[in-house]
Write an enzyme that holds these catalytic residues in place. Structure first.
Site, short mmCIF file in Angstrom:
data_model
loop_
_atom_site.label_atom_id
_atom_site.label_comp_id
_atom_site.label_asym_id
_atom_site.label_seq_id
_atom_site.Cartn_x
_atom_site.Cartn_y
_atom_site.Cartn_z
N SER A 9 88.30 47.39 32.14
CA SER A 9 89.65 47.66 32.65
C SER A 9 89.80 49.17 32.79
O SER A 9 89.78 49.91 31.80
CB SER A 9 90.70 47.13 31.66
OG SER A 9 91.95 47.74 31.95
N HIS A 34 87.92 45.56 36.29
CA HIS A 34 89.20 44.86 36.17
C HIS A 34 90.30 45.86 36.53
O HIS A 34 90.44 46.91 35.88
CB HIS A 34 89.35 44.37 34.72
CG HIS A 34 90.64 43.68 34.42
ND1 HIS A 34 90.85 42.34 34.68
CD2 HIS A 34 91.80 44.14 33.87
CE1 HIS A 34 92.07 42.00 34.28
NE2 HIS A 34 92.68 43.08 33.80
N ASP A 36 94.23 46.64 36.86
CA ASP A 36 95.55 46.21 36.41
C ASP A 36 96.60 46.73 37.37
O ASP A 36 96.85 47.94 37.43
CB ASP A 36 95.81 46.74 34.99
CG ASP A 36 94.96 46.00 33.97
OD1 ASP A 36 95.05 44.76 33.94
OD2 ASP A 36 94.22 46.65 33.22
N MET A 38 100.39 46.94 38.32
CA MET A 38 101.71 46.80 37.69
C MET A 38 102.78 47.37 38.61
O MET A 38 102.59 48.45 39.18
CB MET A 38 101.73 47.55 36.36
CG MET A 38 100.61 47.16 35.42
SD MET A 38 100.79 47.97 33.84
CE MET A 38 99.25 47.48 33.04
N HIS A 67 94.09 41.98 38.62
CA HIS A 67 95.07 41.32 37.75
C HIS A 67 96.46 41.77 38.20
O HIS A 67 96.87 42.90 37.94
CB HIS A 67 94.76 41.74 36.30
CG HIS A 67 95.71 41.21 35.29
ND1 HIS A 67 95.74 41.68 33.98
CD2 HIS A 67 96.67 40.24 35.35
CE1 HIS A 67 96.67 41.03 33.31
NE2 HIS A 67 97.25 40.16 34.12
N MET A 69 100.08 42.06 37.84
CA MET A 69 101.24 41.96 36.95
C MET A 69 102.45 42.43 37.75
O MET A 69 102.98 43.53 37.57
CB MET A 69 101.02 42.84 35.71
CG MET A 69 100.05 42.22 34.73
SD MET A 69 99.37 43.41 33.56
CE MET A 69 98.07 44.10 34.57
N MET A 138 96.27 36.34 28.13
CA MET A 138 96.70 37.69 27.71
C MET A 138 96.81 37.71 26.19
O MET A 138 97.57 36.94 25.61
CB MET A 138 98.05 38.05 28.33
CG MET A 138 98.01 38.47 29.78
SD MET A 138 96.86 39.82 30.17
CE MET A 138 97.45 41.15 29.12
N PHE A 144 100.42 47.73 29.04
CA PHE A 144 99.79 48.93 28.50
C PHE A 144 98.43 48.62 27.89
O PHE A 144 98.23 47.52 27.37
CB PHE A 144 100.68 49.54 27.40
CG PHE A 144 102.07 49.83 27.89
CD1 PHE A 144 102.37 51.01 28.56
CD2 PHE A 144 103.08 48.88 27.72
CE1 PHE A 144 103.65 51.25 29.04
CE2 PHE A 144 104.37 49.12 28.19
CZ PHE A 144 104.66 50.31 28.85
N GLY A 146 95.49 49.70 24.96
CA GLY A 146 95.49 50.22 23.60
C GLY A 146 96.38 49.50 22.60
O GLY A 146 96.66 50.03 21.52
N ASP A 176 92.14 39.20 27.67
CA ASP A 176 92.48 40.57 28.06
C ASP A 176 93.52 41.15 27.11
O ASP A 176 94.63 40.63 27.00
CB ASP A 176 93.05 40.51 29.49
CG ASP A 176 93.38 41.87 30.07
OD1 ASP A 176 92.96 42.89 29.50
OD2 ASP A 176 94.06 41.89 31.12
N GLY A 198 89.41 47.57 27.72
CA GLY A 198 89.89 48.85 28.23
C GLY A 198 89.61 49.96 27.25
O GLY A 198 88.55 50.58 27.24
N SER A 199 90.57 50.21 26.35
CA SER A 199 90.48 51.39 25.49
C SER A 199 89.24 51.40 24.60
O SER A 199 88.63 52.46 24.40
CB SER A 199 91.75 51.51 24.64
OG SER A 199 92.03 50.30 24.00
C1 DX5 Z 1 97.30 45.16 29.83
C2 DX5 Z 1 96.14 45.01 30.77
C3 DX5 Z 1 94.81 45.08 30.15
C4 DX5 Z 1 94.54 46.36 29.40
C5 DX5 Z 1 93.51 46.12 28.37
O1 DX5 Z 1 98.48 44.89 30.51
O2 DX5 Z 1 96.23 43.79 31.48
O3 DX5 Z 1 93.80 44.85 31.13
O4 DX5 Z 1 94.11 47.39 30.22
O5 DX5 Z 1 93.36 47.29 27.64
P1 DX5 Z 1 92.93 47.26 26.12
O6 DX5 Z 1 91.55 46.73 26.07
O7 DX5 Z 1 93.04 48.71 25.73
O8 DX5 Z 1 93.92 46.40 25.39
ZN ZN Z 2 94.50 43.21 32.77
#
Ligand code: DX5
Ligand code: ZN
Length: 221
Positions: A9, A34, A36, A38, A67, A69, A138, A144, A146, A176, A198-199
């Site tokens: 991500s 991936h 995101d 938003m 993805h 959102m 999810m 967000f 992290g 995710d 992601g993080s």
């Molecule tokens: C959150 C996203 C995720 C996010 C995952 O809304 O859909 O894809 O980036 O990041 P981590 O792995 O840091 O939770």
């Molecule tokens: Zn995502």
């Protein structure tokens, strides 16, 4: 057994060095990117749109897992397919006509997934599971990177994996949010096929992370 895939991500990357980061992700051996998306409406954050997605597509050979959102996915789906999406995920919570929208994505030869928020039951997907290519569970509230992993997401993965087995289906299960090397094995064991990180990926050395992730997979196979 289907091999578990690792999806990066880019929400947690340094966007000022996006191209460099994407090359590192590729070299490290991640299986997909991936993205995101938003809209500041469905979730309290705003990220990238089709134009940047198109530029990302032009700089990588990795498939783009998009993805959405967003509050109005039917407005956006075609724009992201045109921008190079290989896979599109829409949220169960936002579309009145999931069946129609899923079919329209598949007609464009694009993979179609449905995502459920932490408070949404996977049982609500019963009458769409025959039609979709996958479910995104999810494991944080979307918006967000992290955040901490929500533990009962594992039960949802197990539920979906059992349903898939009993009904002889082959949809993919993604997870995710809040995934790291410490909890990934439990998710794979529960039945997840595609793990989005992601993080935990970006705050570590990417090569080391992917190597450790792949060794987890070997361990369970
Ligand atoms: C959150 C996203 C995720 C996010 C995952 O809304 O859909 O894809 O980036 O990041 P981590 O792995 O840091 O939770
Ligand atoms: Zn995502």
């Amino acid at each position: 057994m289907i091999q578990t895939k690792l999806l990066a991500s880019i929400l947690s990357c340094n966007f000022l060095k996006l191209e460099e980061e994407i090359k590192e992700i590729e070299t490290a051996g991640c299986d997909m990117l991936h993205l995101d998306i938003m809209d500041g409406n469905f979730v309290p954050n705003i990220t990238i749109g089709p134009d940047i997605t198109r530029q990302i597509h032009s700089t990588t050979n990795l498939n783009l897992d998009v993805h959405l959102m967003v509050a109005n996915p039917s407005f956006w789906v075609q724009k992201f397919i045109d921008a190079g999406a290989w896979s599109i995920t829409i949220h169960q919570e936002v579309d009145y006509h999931l069946n129609r929208l899923i079919n329209s994505i598949k007609e464009k030869n694009t993979r179609a997934l449905v995502s459920i928020n932490p408070a949404t039951s996977p049982a609500l997907l019963e009458y769409i599971l025959d039609y979709i290519d996958g479910v995104l569970v999810m494991s944080v509230n979307p918006g967000f990177g992290g955040q901490a992993f929500i533990e009962n997401s594992i039960k949802k993965i197990e539920y979906l994996a059992k349903y898939r087995y009993i009904n002889n289906l082959d949809f993919v299960i993604q997870v995710d949010g809040g995934v790291n090397l410490a909890n990934a094995k439990n998710l794979i064991d529960a039945g997840a096929n595609e793990i989005i990180v992601g993080s935990a990926l970006f705050k570590n050395n990417k090569n080391d992370f992917v190597k450790k992730f792949k060794s987890l997979e070997r361990f369970i196979i």
